[in-house]
Design an enzyme around this catalytic site. Sequence first.
Site, short mmCIF file in Angstrom:
data_model
loop_
_atom_site.label_atom_id
_atom_site.label_comp_id
_atom_site.label_asym_id
_atom_site.label_seq_id
_atom_site.Cartn_x
_atom_site.Cartn_y
_atom_site.Cartn_z
N ARG A 156 5.20 -34.83 9.66
CA ARG A 156 4.44 -34.17 10.57
C ARG A 156 4.07 -32.69 9.95
O ARG A 156 3.12 -32.13 10.19
CB ARG A 156 5.20 -34.00 11.85
CG ARG A 156 6.49 -33.26 12.00
CD ARG A 156 6.85 -33.03 13.39
NE ARG A 156 8.00 -32.11 13.41
CZ ARG A 156 9.15 -32.05 13.13
NH1 ARG A 156 9.59 -33.29 12.27
NH2 ARG A 156 10.16 -31.19 13.28
N HIS A 157 4.86 -32.04 9.31
CA HIS A 157 4.65 -30.74 8.60
C HIS A 157 3.60 -30.95 7.64
O HIS A 157 2.86 -29.88 7.34
CB HIS A 157 5.84 -30.18 8.07
CG HIS A 157 6.88 -29.76 9.06
ND1 HIS A 157 6.64 -29.20 10.26
CD2 HIS A 157 8.19 -29.90 9.16
CE1 HIS A 157 7.69 -29.10 11.27
NE2 HIS A 157 8.81 -29.39 10.35
N ASP A 203 0.82 -1.21 0.16
CA ASP A 203 0.26 0.29 0.09
C ASP A 203 0.81 1.18 -0.02
O ASP A 203 2.08 1.10 -0.16
CB ASP A 203 -1.00 0.02 1.37
CG ASP A 203 -0.50 0.16 2.56
OD1 ASP A 203 0.83 0.14 2.55
OD2 ASP A 203 -0.90 0.22 3.48
N VAL A 222 0.72 -6.11 8.89
CA VAL A 222 -0.46 -7.15 9.23
C VAL A 222 -1.50 -7.10 8.37
O VAL A 222 -2.07 -8.16 7.96
CB VAL A 222 -0.61 -6.51 10.92
CG1 VAL A 222 -2.04 -7.42 11.26
CG2 VAL A 222 0.33 -6.85 11.89
N THR A 244 2.67 -2.08 8.89
CA THR A 244 2.92 -3.04 9.96
C THR A 244 3.02 -4.48 9.26
O THR A 244 3.71 -5.37 10.07
CB THR A 244 1.90 -3.26 11.00
OG1 THR A 244 0.56 -3.64 10.09
CG2 THR A 244 1.22 -1.90 11.81
N CYS A 249 2.98 -3.51 4.05
CA CYS A 249 1.94 -2.24 4.44
C CYS A 249 2.81 -1.70 5.67
O CYS A 249 4.13 -1.87 5.98
CB CYS A 249 0.84 -2.66 4.47
SG CYS A 249 0.35 -3.71 6.18
N HIS A 266 8.97 -24.99 8.18
CA HIS A 266 8.11 -25.84 8.83
C HIS A 266 6.48 -25.54 8.30
O HIS A 266 5.46 -26.47 8.43
CB HIS A 266 7.74 -25.55 10.28
CG HIS A 266 9.10 -26.20 11.13
ND1 HIS A 266 9.08 -25.86 12.22
CD2 HIS A 266 10.12 -26.47 10.50
CE1 HIS A 266 10.19 -26.19 12.72
NE2 HIS A 266 11.07 -26.84 11.61
C1 RB5 Z 1 -1.82 2.72 6.58
O1 RB5 Z 1 -2.04 3.72 7.40
C2 RB5 Z 1 -1.91 1.35 7.62
O2 RB5 Z 1 -2.97 1.06 8.27
C3 RB5 Z 1 -1.59 0.13 6.78
O3 RB5 Z 1 -0.41 0.46 6.18
C4 RB5 Z 1 -1.08 -1.15 7.59
O4 RB5 Z 1 -0.19 -1.02 8.52
C5 RB5 Z 1 -2.22 -1.86 8.09
O5 RB5 Z 1 -2.21 -3.19 8.51
#
Ligand code: RB5
Length: 147
Positions: free
Chosen positions: A133-134, A8, A69, A67, A65, A98
Amino acid sequence: MRIAIGNDHAGVEMKMAVKAHLEERGIEVVNMGTDSSESCDYPIYGERIGKAVASGEADLGIAICGTGVGISMAAGKVKGIRACVCSEPCTARLSKMHNDSNVLAFGSRIIGPEMAIMITDAWLDAKYEGSDRHERRIAMLMEIENQ
Ligand code: RB5
């Protein structure tokens, strides 16, 4: 090998650094992210990367991005995708050995470009162990998608 890379607005510069490094390694890179710093929605790019890997258009995916996440969550919603967010090389390496991870994610607001490259190399250089196992655990993981 072909890698789909995407991001992003928070991940543009890090994407460029990782992409250049991959190309230096002789890897074909498909840029599926934004190249603009204008605010955008990470699910678009995570889904795009996930679909490219799941369809075989790319062998592996890298998602960036702020984080790592949100974009990894989006990629991981695509059937067949095992995405992991890593902030250091050890997790990346073990996720391949793994869990046979097929999408690697990291956060441009969490780590710097040098760490991102070290993580990427650790992930690419690791090999899935493929033991019974994996295999069993990954089959169980994938079965959750069918419920
Ligand atoms: C964008 O500001 C931010 O929320 C995005 O890049 C990301 O970290 C979301 O998980």
